[in-house]
Design an enzyme around this catalytic site. Structure first.
Site, short mmCIF file in Angstrom:
data_model
loop_
_atom_site.label_atom_id
_atom_site.label_comp_id
_atom_site.label_asym_id
_atom_site.label_seq_id
_atom_site.Cartn_x
_atom_site.Cartn_y
_atom_site.Cartn_z
CG LEU A 66 92.29 -5.16 78.96
CD1 LEU A 66 92.71 -5.72 80.31
CD2 LEU A 66 91.40 -3.95 79.14
N PRO A 67 95.42 -3.12 76.39
CG PRO A 67 96.34 -1.15 77.25
CD PRO A 67 95.31 -2.20 77.54
CE LYS A 170 96.58 -6.70 65.46
NZ LYS A 170 95.84 -5.98 64.42
CE LYS A 239 100.17 -4.24 72.16
NZ LYS A 239 99.01 -4.83 71.54
P1 NDP Z 1 93.39 2.11 73.80
O1 NDP Z 1 94.67 2.57 74.32
O2 NDP Z 1 92.52 3.05 73.05
O3 NDP Z 1 92.49 1.54 75.02
C1 NDP Z 1 93.04 0.67 75.97
C2 NDP Z 1 91.95 0.15 76.88
O4 NDP Z 1 92.56 -0.65 77.90
C3 NDP Z 1 91.19 1.26 77.61
O5 NDP Z 1 89.89 0.79 77.85
C4 NDP Z 1 91.98 1.38 78.91
O6 NDP Z 1 91.24 1.91 79.98
C5 NDP Z 1 92.27 -0.08 79.18
N1 NDP Z 1 93.42 -0.24 80.06
C6 NDP Z 1 94.68 0.25 79.90
N2 NDP Z 1 95.48 -0.16 80.90
C7 NDP Z 1 94.70 -0.91 81.72
C8 NDP Z 1 94.95 -1.61 82.93
N3 NDP Z 1 96.17 -1.62 83.50
N4 NDP Z 1 93.93 -2.29 83.52
C9 NDP Z 1 92.71 -2.28 82.95
N5 NDP Z 1 92.39 -1.64 81.80
C10 NDP Z 1 93.39 -0.97 81.20
O7 NDP Z 1 93.67 0.80 72.96
P2 NDP Z 1 92.88 0.22 71.70
O8 NDP Z 1 91.43 0.12 72.02
O9 NDP Z 1 93.29 0.95 70.48
O10 NDP Z 1 93.54 -1.24 71.62
C11 NDP Z 1 93.14 -2.32 72.42
C12 NDP Z 1 93.81 -3.57 71.87
O11 NDP Z 1 93.38 -3.77 70.52
C13 NDP Z 1 95.34 -3.47 71.84
O12 NDP Z 1 95.92 -4.72 72.13
C14 NDP Z 1 95.61 -3.04 70.40
O13 NDP Z 1 96.93 -3.43 70.01
C15 NDP Z 1 94.52 -3.78 69.67
N6 NDP Z 1 94.14 -3.23 68.37
C16 NDP Z 1 93.85 -1.88 68.22
C17 NDP Z 1 93.50 -1.38 66.97
C18 NDP Z 1 93.17 0.07 66.73
O14 NDP Z 1 92.99 0.45 65.56
N7 NDP Z 1 93.04 0.92 67.76
C19 NDP Z 1 93.45 -2.26 65.78
C20 NDP Z 1 93.67 -3.65 66.08
C21 NDP Z 1 94.02 -4.09 67.31
P3 NDP Z 1 91.18 3.50 80.25
O15 NDP Z 1 89.99 4.01 79.49
O16 NDP Z 1 91.02 3.59 81.72
O17 NDP Z 1 92.48 4.09 79.78
#
Ligand code: NDP
Length: 316
Positions: A66-67, A170, A239
């Site tokens: 999640l975020p 991280k 963040k």
């Molecule tokens: P995204 O913003 O693409 O996706 C976020 C996910 O979390 C979605 O599935 C979203 O659901 C869900 N979500 C958001 N808010 C809530 C909530 N309140 N309750 C439940 N579910 C929620 O993020 P990423 O996939 O890019 O990143 C996820 C994690 O991985 C983060 O911590 C990020 O820092 C880390 N990360 C990301 C990288 C990247 O290249 N993208 C690389 C390395 C780490 P919905 O579909 O409903 O919006």
């Protein structure tokens, strides 16, 4: 092995994709249900859960991506805690904050659930290829149990220390990423103003001591091309460097570069919005310098009628 994966975002979905085949039986849940449905269209072996509690019932391993830790803790407290089977593993692949991870680990311990913070690096492409680096905080014996699952999407799995150590590492890694993105943008903007083209500058920098992943990959592929693909949201990098800055303060380490860059990314996030990619922070530097890094150039001898600032103001 029954695996529940919660959070099919930009990186969560390709990570979960590697678990959608034997020996894993995968159940997915996503806040936006349609996204989970789209996932199972291309991963027929996976099951969509109607609710977080439905997803984790009967799970041996629960993975969240999640975020931030805030969303993970909220989900655990509201819906997951009572539904997770005794003895399960909880792997949080969110780039989280150490204090919340420690709190969650303690809470889970009282229920016989083992917690690891296991944030990843390598980006969406690394996730698609199953070549992420996983930085793990928690008990080494628990990591041994988790290893087969983490190895499905992680090529390099590193035990960093106690719970929270993965999150801390991280956050600092991503603080360095933010610093490199910002400082590379500044350097190239200065050079553009001084009459040195960004492609020529990078050609030199990338065989010299000023190079970084930002200069070698991000800027040539995303800024000079003006493509700015959206793979990792600026909001998430804001963040992450915020967690790094908080950590420095908690540990009483003077870290002015991290603190300043955290401020800059907070500002960029506020100005560019929730959906901007992290590399788009360079747009702010361009706006301040009134240049476009690697942007279109006027024909030789022609007056520069193109105002990059006007163009940027529309985009911002
Ligand atoms: P995204 O913003 O693409 O996706 C976020 C996910 O979390 C979605 O599935 C979203 O659901 C869900 N979500 C958001 N808010 C809530 C909530 N309140 N309750 C439940 N579910 C929620 O993020 P990423 O996939 O890019 O990143 C996820 C994690 O991985 C983060 O911590 C990020 O820092 C880390 N990360 C990301 C990288 C990247 O290249 N993208 C690389 C390395 C780490 P919905 O579909 O409903 O919006």
């Amino acid at each position: 092995m029954n695996v529940a994966f919660l959070g099919l975002g930009a990186i969560g979905a390709p990570m979960a994709g590697h678990l959608a085949a034997p020996p894993f039986a995968l159940t997915v849940w996503n806040r936006t249900y349609e996204r989970a449905c789209r996932f199972v269209e291309s991963h027929a072996a996976a099951r969509v859960a109607e609710s977080p509690a439905d997803a984790v019932r009967g799970a041996d391993v629960v993975i969240t991506c999640l975020p931030s830790s805030r969303e993970v803790e909220a989900l655990v407290l509201s819906e997951l805690f009572d539904a997770i089977p005794y003895g399960a593993l909880f792997l949080d692949c969110t780039s989280g904050d150490p204090a919340t991870s420690r709190r969650l680990a303690e809470r889970f311990a009282a229920r016989g659930v083992s917690f690891l913070d296991a944030p990843v690096s390598g980006g969406v492409i690394g996730a698609e290829k199953g070549k992420l680096t996983v930085m793990v905080g928690g008990d080494a014996a628990v990591l041994d149990r988790a290893r087969p699952v983490l190895a499905a999407f992680g090529e390099k799995i590193v035990h960093c220390g106690a719970v929270g150590a993965g999150d801390a590492l991280k956050a600092v890694n991503n603080a360095l990423l933010a610093i490199h993105v910002w400082s590379t943008a500044e350097g190239l903007a200065v050079l553009e103003r001084a009459g040195v083209r960004a492609d020529i500058a990078l050609d030199v920098i990338n065989t010299s001591s000023g190079r970084s992943n930002a200069s070698m990959n991000l800027f040539p592929e995303r800024v000079l091309t003006r493509a700015f693909p959206r793979t990792f949201r600026l909001a998430l990098l804001d963040k992450d460097i915020g967690i790094g800055a908080d950590l420095a303060r908690q540990e009483k380490v003077p870290a002015p570069i991290i603190q300043l860059t955290a401020e800059l990314f907070r500002m960029a996030h506020a100005m560019l919005g929730e959906e901007a990619d992290h590399v788009e922070a360079a747009r702010l530097v361009e706006q301040w310098a009134d240049v476009t890094i690697g942007g279109p150039r006027p024909a030789a001898g022609a007056p520069n009628v193109m105002s990059s600032n006007d163009e940027l103001e529309q985009e911002l």
